[in-house]
Design an enzyme around this catalytic site. Structure first.
Site, PDB file in Angstrom:
ATOM      1  N   LYS A  91       0.801  -1.233   0.000  1.00 16.16           N
ATOM      2  CA  LYS A  91       0.000   0.000   0.000  1.00 16.16           C
ATOM      3  C   LYS A  91       0.832   1.281   0.000  1.00 16.16           C
ATOM      4  CE  LYS A  91      -4.240  -1.742   2.121  1.00 16.16           C
ATOM      5  NZ  LYS A  91      -5.258  -1.539   3.159  1.00 16.16           N
ATOM      6  N   ARG A 120      -0.375   0.394  21.899  1.00 15.13           N
ATOM      7  CA  ARG A 120       0.563  -0.371  22.745  1.00 15.13           C
ATOM      8  C   ARG A 120       1.975   0.219  22.622  1.00 15.13           C
ATOM      9  NH1 ARG A 120       1.102  -6.533  21.021  1.00 15.13           N
ATOM     10  NH2 ARG A 120       1.719  -5.501  19.095  1.00 15.13           N
ATOM     11  N   THR A 121       2.410   0.455  21.385  1.00 15.09           N
ATOM     12  CA  THR A 121       3.714   1.089  21.178  1.00 15.09           C
ATOM     13  C   THR A 121       3.464   2.592  21.053  1.00 15.09           C
ATOM     14  OG1 THR A 121       4.246  -0.876  19.893  1.00 15.09           O
ATOM     15  CG2 THR A 121       5.813   0.959  19.755  1.00 15.09           C
ATOM     16  N   TYR A 132     -13.605  -7.908  11.516  1.00 11.86           N
ATOM     17  CA  TYR A 132     -14.860  -8.424  10.936  1.00 11.86           C
ATOM     18  C   TYR A 132     -14.990  -9.946  11.042  1.00 11.86           C
ATOM     19  CZ  TYR A 132     -11.584  -8.684   7.041  1.00 11.86           C
ATOM     20  OH  TYR A 132     -10.477  -8.903   6.262  1.00 11.86           O
TER      21      TYR A 132
END
Ligand code: NAP
Length: 288
Positions: A72, A158-159, A231
């Site tokens: 991407k 978290r990071t 999902y």
């Protein structure tokens, strides 16, 4: 059934691996429903071959392609043009080919926003938003919500360094210097009372670890609209807990369908057959 002939146009899906992608079924069902002579084809491609494959595609009967993990970001260097939102997000998941020119778009964030608007009857405008996670999906969603009039956006990850980096990027690219801020998990309790929309963009709660929660259930309150972009399962533990508290909820399947629907619109210029696309994905997930 549409016959493949010399008029048939093609749309690709470039990524690696593609075994678990729902997009071929969803897009082919949409093209068939609309009676379009277009075929959607998965093309597994490695990083080193990406440029050559795109060059080949641009010389063939392709109207465009989807781009998925891991290409991407890297795809951008092979394009002639990138639309404004995709440029801000820094990633492209849809490419349209017109007259040999390749233009990149990002429909992940728009897909989320559209599904949010249709599913809840609300908009992003003037809302306080908490986003858990700061990976690729979070980047697309948070940037889209920021340019769509959100009041403020907290990014909890978290990071923490990644959340700080994303928040700074949003502030810089939107020119709204205070709109986004990074937050540690320990800071959630303090801000949640003022939040309108909570969006889980981590993979927490995804099959097979379906009992996991991205946020303590005690922090949920009934004024929140709670969205989960996971999902599989269709209704995550987070959404079940949110419903128990009385929150309005939004499932990840709707983002999946609407990002595909926006891509369909870009390639064909036609309104996408949303119900057909939903039915195709629901069928696939229910048989997993
Ligand atoms: P990604 O770029 O790999 O980002 C993953 C994010 O989840 C990171 O922020 C990561 O935190 C966090 N995370 C992962 N495991 C965690 C754990 N055990 N505890 C805390 N945080 C954790 O992935 P992505 O592409 O953004 O996708 C994320 C999820 O969204 C996946 O489940 C994907 O299937 C889903 N998704 C859905 C749609 C849709 O259309 N509905 C579209 C795209 C993605 P760190 O930075 O600390 O590692």
């Amino acid at each position: 059934m549409i016959a493949i002939n010399t008029e048939t146009r093609m749309i690709g899906l470039l990524g690696y691996p593609l075994k678990h992608s729902y997009s071929p079924s969803m897009q082919n069902a949409a093209f068939r429903k609309m009676g379009l002579n277009i075929i959607y084809m998965p093309i597994e491609v490695s990083e080193e071959n990406l440029g050559d494959v795109i060059k080949g595609i641009s010389k063939m009967n392709f109207d465009g392609f989807n781009v998925t993990i891991p290409h991407k970001v890297n795809v951008i260097k092979y394009l002639d043009e990138v639309d404004e939102l995709a440029e801000k997000i820094g990633a492209v998941n849809v490419v349209a080919i017109q007259g040999g020119r390749l233009k990149g778009y990002n429909t992940d964030g728009q897909g989320f926003l559209k599904s949010f608007e249709v599913g809840t009857g609300e908009s992003a405008e003037n809302k306080s938003i908490l986003i858990i996670g700061s990976g690729g999906a979070s980047r697309a969603i948070s940037m889209t919500m920021a340019v769509s009039g959100a009041k403020n956006i907290y990014i909890c990850n978290r990071t923490i360094e990644k959340a700080v980096e994303l928040a700074e990027d949003i502030n810089k690219k939107t020119g709204r210097s205070q709109i986004a801020s990074a937050l540690k998990y320990s800071g959630l309790k303090e801000i949640l009372a003022g939040i309108d929309i909570l969006i889980n963009t981590t993979s927490i709660g995804m099959h097979p670890d379906t009992d996991a929660l991205p946020i303590e259930k005690e922090l949920l309150h009934k004024e929140l609209i709670v969205c989960d972009i996971v999902y599989n399962p269709l209704k995550t533990k987070l959404l079940k807990e949110a419903q128990k508290v009385g929150c309005q909820t939004l499932t990840g399947i709707s983002m999946l369908v609407y990002q595909g629907a926006e891509a369909f619109r870009i390639w064909t210029g036609q309104a996408p057959p949303i119900e057909t696309m939903f039915a195709s994905i629901e069928r696939l997930i229910s048989t997993k």
